[in-house]
Scaffold this motif. Structure first.
Motif, PDB file in Angstrom:
ATOM      1  N   ARG A 161     -12.419   2.065   9.017  1.00 37.58           N
ATOM      2  CA  ARG A 161     -11.245   2.170   7.936  1.00 37.58           C
ATOM      3  C   ARG A 161     -11.590   3.159   6.792  1.00 37.58           C
ATOM      4  N   ALA A 162     -12.916   3.078   6.337  1.00 39.13           N
ATOM      5  CA  ALA A 162     -13.115   3.810   5.387  1.00 39.13           C
ATOM      6  C   ALA A 162     -13.015   5.449   5.512  1.00 39.13           C
ATOM      7  N   VAL A 163     -13.824   5.515   6.988  1.00 31.39           N
ATOM      8  CA  VAL A 163     -13.783   7.052   7.494  1.00 31.39           C
ATOM      9  C   VAL A 163     -12.239   7.473   7.542  1.00 31.39           C
ATOM     10  N   ALA A 164     -11.407   6.787   7.867  1.00 38.92           N
ATOM     11  CA  ALA A 164      -9.959   6.787   8.183  1.00 38.92           C
ATOM     12  C   ALA A 164      -9.409   7.330   6.878  1.00 38.92           C
ATOM     13  N   GLU A 165      -9.511   6.409   6.002  1.00 37.31           N
ATOM     14  CA  GLU A 165      -8.901   6.667   4.599  1.00 37.31           C
ATOM     15  C   GLU A 165      -9.555   7.904   3.894  1.00 37.31           C
ATOM     16  N   ALA A 166     -10.724   8.520   4.196  1.00 36.66           N
ATOM     17  CA  ALA A 166     -10.993   9.658   3.794  1.00 36.66           C
ATOM     18  C   ALA A 166     -10.687  10.958   4.453  1.00 36.66           C
ATOM     19  N   LEU A 167     -10.117  10.635   5.572  1.00 31.00           N
ATOM     20  CA  LEU A 167      -9.397  11.747   6.354  1.00 31.00           C
ATOM     21  C   LEU A 167      -8.039  11.962   6.107  1.00 31.00           C
ATOM     22  N   ASP A 168      -7.571  10.764   5.804  1.00 31.79           N
ATOM     23  CA  ASP A 168      -6.106  10.664   5.477  1.00 31.79           C
ATOM     24  C   ASP A 168      -5.952  11.078   4.171  1.00 31.79           C
ATOM     25  N   THR A 169      -5.628  12.452   4.105  1.00 32.16           N
ATOM     26  CA  THR A 169      -5.477  13.257   2.732  1.00 32.16           C
ATOM     27  C   THR A 169      -4.220  13.196   2.271  1.00 32.16           C
ATOM     28  N   ASP A 170      -3.102  13.068   3.187  1.00 27.28           N
ATOM     29  CA  ASP A 170      -1.654  12.921   2.866  1.00 27.28           C
ATOM     30  C   ASP A 170      -1.376  11.652   2.335  1.00 27.28           C
ATOM     31  N   HIS A 171      -2.198  10.519   2.715  1.00 26.61           N
ATOM     32  CA  HIS A 171      -1.846   9.061   2.497  1.00 26.61           C
ATOM     33  C   HIS A 171      -0.539   8.766   3.060  1.00 26.61           C
ATOM     34  N   ASP A 172      -0.404   9.341   4.203  1.00 27.54           N
ATOM     35  CA  ASP A 172       0.891   8.534   5.214  1.00 27.54           C
ATOM     36  C   ASP A 172       0.440   7.436   6.179  1.00 27.54           C
ATOM     37  N   ARG A 209      -1.840   7.539   8.584  1.00 29.30           N
ATOM     38  CA  ARG A 209      -1.986   8.063   9.919  1.00 29.30           C
ATOM     39  C   ARG A 209      -3.062   9.219   9.850  1.00 29.30           C
ATOM     40  N   VAL A 210      -3.917   9.396  10.741  1.00 31.49           N
ATOM     41  CA  VAL A 210      -4.888  10.566  10.855  1.00 31.49           C
ATOM     42  C   VAL A 210      -4.379  11.068  12.053  1.00 31.49           C
ATOM     43  N   ARG A 211      -4.524  12.574  11.954  1.00 30.81           N
ATOM     44  CA  ARG A 211      -3.905  13.625  12.741  1.00 30.81           C
ATOM     45  C   ARG A 211      -5.194  14.590  13.197  1.00 30.81           C
ATOM     46  N   VAL A 212      -4.991  15.335  14.247  1.00 30.47           N
ATOM     47  CA  VAL A 212      -5.798  16.278  14.613  1.00 30.47           C
ATOM     48  C   VAL A 212      -6.145  17.463  13.401  1.00 30.47           C
TER      49      VAL A 212
END
Length: 719
Positions: free
Chosen positions: A50-61, A63-66
Motif C-alpha cells: 500500500r505504501a509503495v502504491a501510494e508513492a507511485l500514484d502521483t495523480d491520486h486517482d 490506481r497505479v498504471r504503467v
C-alpha cells in the motif's frame, strides 16, 4: 542500444525476469504486451504494497498504471547511485546508495547526514518519525503559519484571518494562514468598512423592519381600498361581518379608513388578527393613525435597509462580531508586516521540506519498489520463497485447511464470481466481521488442495489478516471446481457409493415403514378386540408377514448375488480377475482423472484479479505444487501432528495412484502376453493342448495353422 531482457517460463507462463538493477532501469524499453499487469488499484493491497502504491500514484486517482511506474523509475535515476541496491538484502537506506553528485541527490545526501550517524542505515520507521517531527514544527516550509506566529499580541488578528478566509491546511493537518489568506483578509476588511459606511442613516430596529416586510401587502391593499371608498362610498356598504378566524384573516386590515384615508391604529378599529404583527409599526408611528405618506416613507427606508443588507460582503458577520480594538489592530500595517515576515521565514524552509519529502519517497521506493514490480511486471512474488503477493490479505482457516490465497472483494460476491469463474479454481466467498469493532468486509478464498465435497455454504471459520487481527468468517458463495487428481480419482466411486447407499436406504426405509405400519395396525386391532372381549387375532399375519417375507427374499437375493460373485472370482483365473478389476478402474476413474488434469492445467488467477479491479495482461498459472503450498491441510503421523515447513509438506498420494494404475496395466499386459494361451506368443506353444474354444493352433515350420477342434483327440474327449 536496446537492453536485452531475459525470460523464463514460470507456472506455464513466459515472464520477464528482473535479476539486476539494469533490468529495472530499462523497463521503459520493455513493450507493454510483455508486462503482466497494466494497472492495479491502490485500495485492497496489503500493508507491504500500500505504501509503495501510494508513492507511485502521483495523480491520486486510486490506481497505479504503467506510466506512473516508469515515471517513478525515471525519478529515481538521478537520485539513486545504482538500481542494484533494490536487490540488496539489507533493510533501509545507506548513504552510499544516494547519488550525492547530482543536483537532485545532493540535498538528500545532506539531509541524510543530519538524520543518521555515519555508517548507519536509515530505517523507514526512523524516517517517518523525523518527517513527522519536521511537519509539526512551526516553520516546516509549507508557507502556512499558525495564528500565533506573529506573537501573542497579534494572535486574535490571526484567528480572525483564519475565520474570515477559511485558512489553509498545513502539512501538519492544522488550519493556518498563508500569504493568500492575508491578501484575502485585507480585501474583506476594506469591503466591510465600505459596507458599514454605506449603512442607511435611519436607525430601524430589526423588529420594525421585519414587521414592515410582513405587513407590506395588507397595508398597501388597505390604502388601495381606501382610495376606492373615497371615490365610491357605496363600495364599503353591505360588507358581511367575519364570523370565524379564517374569515377574520381574509377581512381588511381595518374596518374603514379615516376621513383623510389613513389607517386607524387605535380605537379597536384595527383587525385583531394582525395586532401582534402591527405592534412594532404602531409603536413607531406614535399616532392614532398611519397616513399613506408616512407609510411610503417607512417602506422606502426599509427597502433601502434591505438593499444594504443584501450587499453585505463575505465575512461581514464575523468581522461585526469582533471587538473594535481587534478591528483597529487588524487595519494596522505592522500586523500584516509581522505575519508576512513569519510566512517568508517559513517559506525559506521549503527546499528542506522538499528534501524531506523526496527522501521519504526515496526510502519507500528503495524498500518496496522491487516487491511491487514482482507483482506488476511479472508474478515472481506469487512463487516461493518470495514473501507473498501484494493482493494476498491474510489466511482463512476452514474445513481443516489453511488457505492463504485470499483476495479482497469490494463488490457483491455474485458479481465477482460471474467474472472469476473462468479461472477454473474453487472459489469460496466469505463474509468477514469483527463484532467488537463492527467492521465488515468480504474476501474470495481460492482453495487449491483437498476436496470441495466438504465445503458448503454456511460453514464458519476464522480469518487472520496480515496485521494479525482475527475475523469471523462465514462461507456465503461457493464456486466449486476440482482441486486434485486424488479427488478426481475417487469422485466417480463416491457417486456410485452414494447412489447405491441411497437405493438401499430407500428400499429398506419403505419396507421398514410398511412393516411398522402393519404391526402398529395389528397392535391397535388386538387392543380393540381385547377391550370388546373378542378373541384377538394371531399376531404377525397378513401384511406384516408379507413385508417380512419380502425383506427376507431381498436379503436372500443379496446373499445369493454375493455368493455368486465370490464363486465367479474363485473359479476365474487370477489374471482374468486382475484384468477385469484394472479395466473397471480404467473405465470409471481414468476419464475423470484426465478431465480434472486438463482443468487443473487450465487454472488461472488472472480472471480473479481482473474481477478485483486489476488489468492483468497475461495468464497467471497455478501448478499443483503451488496449490499444495497455498492451501495446506492438517498432516498427521499416527496421532501426532507434524508441523513441517510449508514447502516440504507435499503429498505424493496422487503420484502413487497414477504409478499404481500404470504398473497394474503394464503387469496385466505382460501377464496376458506371457501366460494367456490366446496370445500370439502362446498360440504356437499350445498346439498339443489348445485352450481356445473355437480352434486349436499347430505349427508347421515357422507358421501356425488352425486345426478344427473336432479333429483332435482332446476335442473328442471334450465332447
Amino acid at each position: 542500444m536496446i537492453h536485452a531482457f531475459t525470460f523464463s517460463t514460470v507456472a506455464r507462463t513466459v515472464q520477464v525476469r528482473l535479476r539486476s538493477g539494469e533490468d529495472v532501469a530499462h523497463l521503459a524499453e520493455l513493450p507493454k504486451p510483455y508486462w503482466l499487469t497494466l494497472s492495479c488499484p491502490v485500495k485492497g493491497l496489503g500493508p507491504r504494497g500500500r505504501a509503495v502504491a501510494e508513492a507511485l500514484d502521483t495523480d491520486h486517482d486510486g490506481r497505479v498504471r504503467v506510466a506512473e511506474v516508469l515515471a517513478a523509475i525515471a525519478w529515481l535515476k538521478p537520485r539513486l547511485a545504482s538500481f542494484d541496491c533494490l536487490f540488496a538484502a539489507e533493510a533501509g537506506l545507506a548513504l552510499s546508495e544516494i547519488a550525492a553528485n547530482t543536483p537532485e541527490g545532493a540535498p538528500l545526501a545532506e539531509l541524510f547526514g543530519t538524520l543518521v550517524a555515519a555508517g548507519e542505515r536509515l530505517a523507514p520507521e526512523a524516517m517517518e518519525t523525523a518527517f513527522a517531527g519536521f511537519k509539526a514544527a512551526a516553520e516546516n516550509g509549507d508557507g502556512v503559519v499558525p495564528p500565533e506566529a506573529a506573537g501573542s499580541k497579534f494572535a486574535p488578528v490571526g484567528e480572525a484571518v483564519v475565520a474570515v478566509t477559511g485558512g489553509t491546511a498545513g502539512v501538519d493537518g492544522k488550519q493556518g494562514l498563508s500569504a493568500e489568506n492575508l491578501t484575502a483578509f485585507a480585501a474583506a476588511l476594506e469591503a466591510y468598512k465600505a459596507w458599514r459606511a454605506a449603512q442607511p442613516v435611519a436607525a430601524l430596529s430589526p423588529e420594525l423592519a421585519a414587521a414592515v416586510t410582513a405587513m407590506r401587502a395588507p397595508i398597501e391593499a388597505f390604502f388601495a381600498a381606501a382610495k376606492l371608498v373615497r371615490y365610491n362610498p357605496a363600495a364599503a356598504e353591505g360588507r358581511p361581518s367575519p364570523k370565524s378566524t379564517a374569515e377574520l384573516a381574509e377581512a381588511p386590515l381595518a374596518l374603514e379608513p379615516t376621513a383623510e384615508g389613513a389607517l386607524p391604529l387605535e380605537g379597536g378599529r384595527l383587525n385583531p388578527f394582525y395586532a401582534a404583527q402591527m405592534a412594532p409599526i404602531v409603536a413607531w408611528a406614535q399616532a392614532p393613525e398611519l397616513t399613506e405618506t408616512a407609510w411610503q416613507q417607512l417602506a422606502a427606508e426599509v427597502a433601502s435597509l434591505e438593499a444594504w443588507q443584501a450587499a453585505k460582503p463575505a465575512g461581514a458577520d464575523i468581522l461585526a462580531a469582533l471587538d473594535e480594538q481587534v478591528l483597529a489592530l487588524a487595519a494596522e500595517p505592522a500586523v500584516a508586516e509581522a505575519f508576512t515576515q513569519a510566512i517568508t521565514a517559513d517559506a525559506k524552509r521549503a527546499p528542506l521540506a522538499a528534501a524531506y519529502g523526496d527522501l521519504c519517497r526515496l526510502l519507500t521506493l528503495r524498500t518496496g519498489l522491487l516487491g511491487f514490480l514482482r507483482n506488476f511486471v511479472n508474478t515472481e512474488a506469487l512463487y516461493p520463497p518470495q514473501p507473498g503477493a501484494l493482493y494476498q490479505v491474510g489466511t482463512l482457516y476452514l474445513d481443516g485447511r489453511a488457505c492463504s490465497l485470499c483476495f479482497p472483494i469490494d463488490q457483491a460476491a455474485a458479481a465477482h464470481a460471474a467474472q472469476a469463474k473462468t479461472s477454473q479454481c474453487c472459489l469460496a466467498y466469505c463474509a468477514l466481521s469483527r463484532p467488537a469493532t463492527g467492521e465488515k468486509r468480504t474476501i474470495c478464498a481460492v482453495f487449491t488442495a483437498g476436496s470441495a465435497a466438504s465445503l458448503a455454504v454456511g460453514r464458519n471459520g476464522i480469518f487472520y489478516d496480515l496485521e494479525g487481527r482475527d475475523w469471523e468468517a462465514t462461507l456465503t458463495t461457493l464456486e466449486a471446481n476440482p482441486m486434485s487428481l486424488t479427488e478426481a480419482f475417487f469422485t466417480p466411486w463416491r457417486k456410485v457409493a452414494d447412489a447405491f447407499a441411497g437405493a438401499i436406504r430407500k428400499t429398506f426405509a419403505g419396507k421398514h415403514e410398511a412393516t411398522t405400519a402393519a404391526l402398529t395396525a395389528k397392535a391397535e386391532s388386538a387392543g380393540k378386540a381385547a377391550a370388546e372381549g373378542a378373541k384377538p387375532a394371531a399376531p404377525g399375519g397378513g401384511a406384516a408377514m408379507a413385508s417380512v417375507a419380502t425383506l427376507g427374499i431381498a436379503l436372500s437375493f443379496a446373499a445369493t448375488a454375493v455368493t455368486g460373485l465370490m464363486a465367479a472370482l474363485t473359479s476365474t483365473p487370477l489374471w482374468k480377475t486382475a484384468l477385469v478389476v484394472v479395466g473397471l478402474i480404467l473405465v470409471v476413474s481414468v476419464p475423470s482423472v484426465i478431465l480434472t488434469w486438463l482443468k487443473l492445467r487450465a487454472r488461472d488467477l488472472a480472471p480473479i484479479l481482473n474481477a478485483s479491479g486489476w488489468a492483468v495482461n497475461r495468464r497467471i498459472g497455478l501448478t499443483a505444487a503451488l496449490g499444495r503450498y497455498y492451501t495446506q491441510k492438517a498432516c498427521y503421523v499416527g496421532k501426532r501432528f507434524i508441523p513441517a515447513p510449508p514447502m516440504t509438506r507435499v503429498s505424493h498420494k496422487t503420484l502413487w495412484i497414477v504409478l499404481t494404475i500404470l504398473a497394474a496395466v503394464a503387469l496385466t499386459a505382460a501377464g496376458w502376453w506371457f501366460f494367456c494361451p490366446c496370445s500370439p506368443r502362446q498360440r504356437c506353444a499350445a498346439a498339443e493342448a489348445p485352450t481356445c474354444a473355437a480352434e486349436a493352433p499347430t505349427c508347421e515350420g515357422d507358421a501356425c495353422v488352425a486345426i478344427p477342434m473336432e479333429a483332435t483327440d482332446n476335442g473328442k474327449q471334450a465332447e
